[in-house]
Design a protein around this motif. Structure first.
Motif, PDB file in Angstrom:
ATOM      1  N   SER A   1       3.342  14.531  -9.123  1.00 21.04           N
ATOM      2  CA  SER A   1       4.028  15.642  -9.161  1.00 21.04           C
ATOM      3  C   SER A   1       4.821  15.915 -10.524  1.00 21.04           C
ATOM      4  CB  SER A   1       5.369  15.151  -8.175  1.00 21.04           C
ATOM      5  OG  SER A   1       6.439  13.648  -9.040  1.00 21.04           O
ATOM      6  N   ARG A   2       4.054  14.508 -11.439  1.00 21.43           N
ATOM      7  CA  ARG A   2       4.628  14.969 -13.289  1.00 21.43           C
ATOM      8  C   ARG A   2       4.044  15.533 -13.682  1.00 21.43           C
ATOM      9  NH1 ARG A   2       7.615   8.913 -12.152  1.00 21.43           N
ATOM     10  NH2 ARG A   2       9.207   9.651 -11.691  1.00 21.43           N
ATOM     11  N   GLY A   3       2.781  15.970 -13.074  1.00 17.68           N
ATOM     12  CA  GLY A   3       1.001  16.417 -14.005  1.00 17.68           C
ATOM     13  C   GLY A   3       0.869  15.654 -14.670  1.00 17.68           C
ATOM     14  N   ALA A   4       0.552  14.090 -14.222  1.00 14.77           N
ATOM     15  CA  ALA A   4       0.571  12.749 -14.916  1.00 14.77           C
ATOM     16  C   ALA A   4      -0.976  12.018 -14.927  1.00 14.77           C
ATOM     17  CB  ALA A   4       0.496  11.243 -14.340  1.00 14.77           C
ATOM     18  N   GLY A   5      -1.829  12.020 -16.437  1.00 12.94           N
ATOM     19  CA  GLY A   5      -3.421  12.148 -16.430  1.00 12.94           C
ATOM     20  C   GLY A   5      -3.788  11.021 -15.812  1.00 12.94           C
ATOM     21  N   VAL A   6      -5.078  10.486 -15.915  1.00 12.60           N
ATOM     22  CA  VAL A   6      -5.310  10.048 -15.250  1.00 12.60           C
ATOM     23  C   VAL A   6      -4.656   8.229 -15.911  1.00 12.60           C
ATOM     24  CG1 VAL A   6      -8.608  10.952 -15.168  1.00 12.60           C
ATOM     25  CG2 VAL A   6      -7.855   9.576 -17.288  1.00 12.60           C
ATOM     26  N   ALA A   7      -4.443   7.689 -16.458  1.00 12.24           N
ATOM     27  CA  ALA A   7      -2.934   6.520 -17.031  1.00 12.24           C
ATOM     28  C   ALA A   7      -2.465   6.537 -15.886  1.00 12.24           C
ATOM     29  CB  ALA A   7      -3.040   6.974 -18.425  1.00 12.24           C
ATOM     30  N   GLY A   8      -1.578   7.547 -15.553  1.00 16.03           N
ATOM     31  CA  GLY A   8      -1.111   7.632 -14.266  1.00 16.03           C
ATOM     32  C   GLY A   8      -1.307   7.808 -12.943  1.00 16.03           C
ATOM     33  N   LEU A   9      -2.117   9.053 -13.366  1.00 16.64           N
ATOM     34  CA  LEU A   9      -2.966   8.424 -11.931  1.00 16.64           C
ATOM     35  C   LEU A   9      -4.047   7.464 -10.749  1.00 16.64           C
ATOM     36  CD1 LEU A   9      -4.249  12.132 -11.884  1.00 16.64           C
ATOM     37  CD2 LEU A   9      -2.151  11.425 -10.986  1.00 16.64           C
TER      38      LEU A   9
ATOM     39  N   ALA B   1       1.091  -1.549   0.052  1.00 13.13           N
ATOM     40  CA  ALA B   1       0.337   0.049   0.476  1.00 13.13           C
ATOM     41  C   ALA B   1       0.887   0.803   0.267  1.00 13.13           C
ATOM     42  CB  ALA B   1      -0.889  -0.151   1.333  1.00 13.13           C
ATOM     43  N   ASP B   2       1.726   1.141   0.812  1.00 11.55           N
ATOM     44  CA  ASP B   2       2.738   2.594   0.319  1.00 11.55           C
ATOM     45  C   ASP B   2       3.832   3.120  -0.847  1.00 11.55           C
ATOM     46  OD1 ASP B   2       2.332   2.731   3.046  1.00 11.55           O
ATOM     47  OD2 ASP B   2       3.680   1.898   3.544  1.00 11.55           O
ATOM     48  N   ASP B   3       3.924   1.582  -1.541  1.00  8.52           N
ATOM     49  CA  ASP B   3       4.662   1.858  -2.826  1.00  8.52           C
ATOM     50  C   ASP B   3       3.062   2.646  -3.338  1.00  8.52           C
ATOM     51  OD1 ASP B   3       6.328   0.265  -1.830  1.00  8.52           O
ATOM     52  OD2 ASP B   3       5.444  -1.354  -2.224  1.00  8.52           O
ATOM     53  N   GLN B   4       1.998   1.661  -2.805  1.00  7.40           N
ATOM     54  CA  GLN B   4       1.230   2.391  -4.070  1.00  7.40           C
ATOM     55  C   GLN B   4       0.627   3.822  -4.156  1.00  7.40           C
ATOM     56  OE1 GLN B   4      -0.567   1.806  -6.602  1.00  7.40           O
ATOM     57  NE2 GLN B   4      -2.662   1.132  -6.736  1.00  7.40           N
ATOM     58  N   VAL B   5       0.681   4.093  -2.847  1.00  6.32           N
ATOM     59  CA  VAL B   5       1.037   5.704  -2.672  1.00  6.32           C
ATOM     60  C   VAL B   5       1.506   6.624  -2.856  1.00  6.32           C
ATOM     61  CG1 VAL B   5       1.404   7.633  -0.698  1.00  6.32           C
ATOM     62  CG2 VAL B   5      -0.510   5.895  -0.545  1.00  6.32           C
ATOM     63  N   GLU B   6       2.673   6.280  -2.829  1.00  3.62           N
ATOM     64  CA  GLU B   6       4.262   6.656  -3.634  1.00  3.62           C
ATOM     65  C   GLU B   6       3.588   6.961  -4.655  1.00  3.62           C
ATOM     66  OE1 GLU B   6       7.395   3.863  -2.182  1.00  3.62           O
ATOM     67  OE2 GLU B   6       7.093   4.870  -0.252  1.00  3.62           O
ATOM     68  N   THR B   7       3.347   6.217  -5.385  1.00  7.51           N
ATOM     69  CA  THR B   7       3.357   6.396  -7.401  1.00  7.51           C
ATOM     70  C   THR B   7       1.842   6.984  -7.598  1.00  7.51           C
ATOM     71  OG1 THR B   7       3.924   3.880  -7.173  1.00  7.51           O
ATOM     72  CG2 THR B   7       2.655   4.444  -8.935  1.00  7.51           C
ATOM     73  N   LEU B   8       1.208   7.496  -6.863  1.00  7.90           N
ATOM     74  CA  LEU B   8      -0.014   7.809  -6.675  1.00  7.90           C
ATOM     75  C   LEU B   8       0.810   9.335  -6.679  1.00  7.90           C
ATOM     76  CD1 LEU B   8      -2.387   8.692  -7.798  1.00  7.90           C
ATOM     77  CD2 LEU B   8      -3.356   8.664  -5.632  1.00  7.90           C
ATOM     78  N   LEU B   9       1.443   9.978  -5.530  1.00  6.01           N
ATOM     79  CA  LEU B   9       2.204  10.820  -5.712  1.00  6.01           C
ATOM     80  C   LEU B   9       3.481  11.404  -6.606  1.00  6.01           C
ATOM     81  CD1 LEU B   9       2.615  10.565  -1.377  1.00  6.01           C
ATOM     82  CD2 LEU B   9       1.222  12.345  -2.679  1.00  6.01           C
ATOM     83  N   LEU B  10       4.173  10.435  -6.889  1.00  6.50           N
ATOM     84  CA  LEU B  10       4.900  10.587  -7.569  1.00  6.50           C
ATOM     85  C   LEU B  10       3.859  11.589  -9.309  1.00  6.50           C
ATOM     86  CD1 LEU B  10       7.640   7.778  -8.227  1.00  6.50           C
ATOM     87  CD2 LEU B  10       8.359  10.490  -8.001  1.00  6.50           C
ATOM     88  N   ALA B  11       3.075  10.200  -9.845  1.00  8.55           N
ATOM     89  CA  ALA B  11       2.367  11.332 -10.848  1.00  8.55           C
ATOM     90  C   ALA B  11       2.036  11.710 -10.732  1.00  8.55           C
ATOM     91  CB  ALA B  11       0.965   9.636 -11.152  1.00  8.55           C
TER      92      ALA B  11
END
Length: 316
Positions: free
Chosen positions: A135-143, A123-133
């Motif tokens: 921070s990079r201005g990702a669209g819904v696929a990244g989020l 779960a923590d890896d998932q949160v980190e991945t979402l926050l990274l996305a």
């Protein structure tokens, strides 16, 4: 909702035999140990030696000893996971790791016909991945972050621990008296993911104790939206053609043009335009009302060009 490590493993129901990606860290060590106990004789481990740091030999030795202790077959794949110019080191290592897993499974099908692969992100890896996305201005696929399960190269891939906190994984492993190895790069705050883990997650935990659950819901909503956009892009691409007809593109709204062009470039030409490149291309499509209008826009390492009534792809 987050769940305990035991509950996550108990609800995990992959097709067997199962391969577990084993780095030697706490998360993958716990997942392998739990799976080997639950399905004795039906589990294989795959360890990828990335060749990126001096500690990698120690990771491999831990994995060898652990698998001997558990009586689990282990395949070690050594590779060069250095990143290409413009590619993030994390992405390069991840893609190389997935390709290595697939190669191991295909090479060993006659001995151990793997049906599923499990990876130990939590779960923590998932949160980190979402926050990274974010921070990079990702669209819904990244989020959408990381899916719980998906199919790649004909194999079922699973992340059974995505609702388990990293702390709970370690508590379970400590209760089993099982050692693991610590990757020294995990504390190097030159990497954005490590700064998120060390600086942001404790603050979020204090301010919003249920943030793992709410972030997971947001990622799930984004994943659903991304799936709908993918379906729409497939329908629109079948309408505008491959390569796309300019007049048919112009009949779509700007948002649908952007969606179908991203899909065309990603699926047919394996590239993703930047926001600036895509906006420039959309502006040129809107302005393209005469036969003499010229389109020549760099996307990735190649160009999108006008070729008569169509867009085309020119690779140098």
């Amino acid at each position: 909702m987050t769940q305990s490590f035991e509950a996550a493993v108990q609800s995990f129901a992959p097709a067997l035999p199962l391969a577990v990606g084993l780095s030697g860290g706490a998360d993958s060590t716990a997942l392998l140990l739990a799976c080997a106990r639950r399905w004795p004789g039906q589990v294989q481990a795959i360890h990828v030696h990335h060749g990126l740091q001096g500690a990698a030999d120690g990771f491999e030795q831990h994995c060898i000893l652990l698998c001997q202790e558990l009586n689990v077959p282990l395949v070690v794949r050594r590779l060069d996971a250095r990143h290409a110019p413009g590619q993030s080191p994390e992405d390069a290592a991840r893609q190389a790791r997935y390709q290595a897993f697939e190669a191991v499974v295909l090479a060993n099908q006659s001995q151990f016909a793997i049906q599923s692969i499990a990876i130990a992100q939590h779960a923590d890896d998932q949160v980190e991945t979402l926050l990274l996305a974010l921070s990079r201005g990702a669209g819904v696929a990244g989020l959408a972050a990381m899916p719980t399960h998906w199919v790649r190269a004909g194999l079922a891939w699973h992340r059974p621990l995505l609702r388990v906190t990293g702390a709970d994984v370690r508590r379970w492993l400590q209760a089993q008296g099982q050692a693991w190895v610590e990757d020294p790069t995990n504390t190097d705050e030159r990497f954005t993911r490590n700064r998120i883990r060390a600086q942001l997650l404790p603050v979020l935990d204090a301010a919003f104790p249920s943030f793992r659950d709410t972030f997971a819901r947001s990622a799930s909503n984004a994943a659903q939206a991304a799936e709908l956009l993918q379906e729409l892009a497939q329908q629109d691409l079948s309408m505008v053609g491959i390569p796309p007809q300019l007049c048919l593109l112009q009949s779509l709204s700007r948002a649908r043009q952007a969606n179908v062009l991203r899909h065309w470039l990603r699926m047919i030409h394996q590239t993703t335009p930047s926001a600036a490149q895509l906006n420039e291309l959309l502006d040129q499509i809107t302005a393209c009302t005469t036969r003499g209008h010229h389109i020549h826009i760099k996307v990735g390492r190649s160009f999108v060009v006008r070729s008569g009534p169509k867009l085309d792809w020119y690779s140098r």
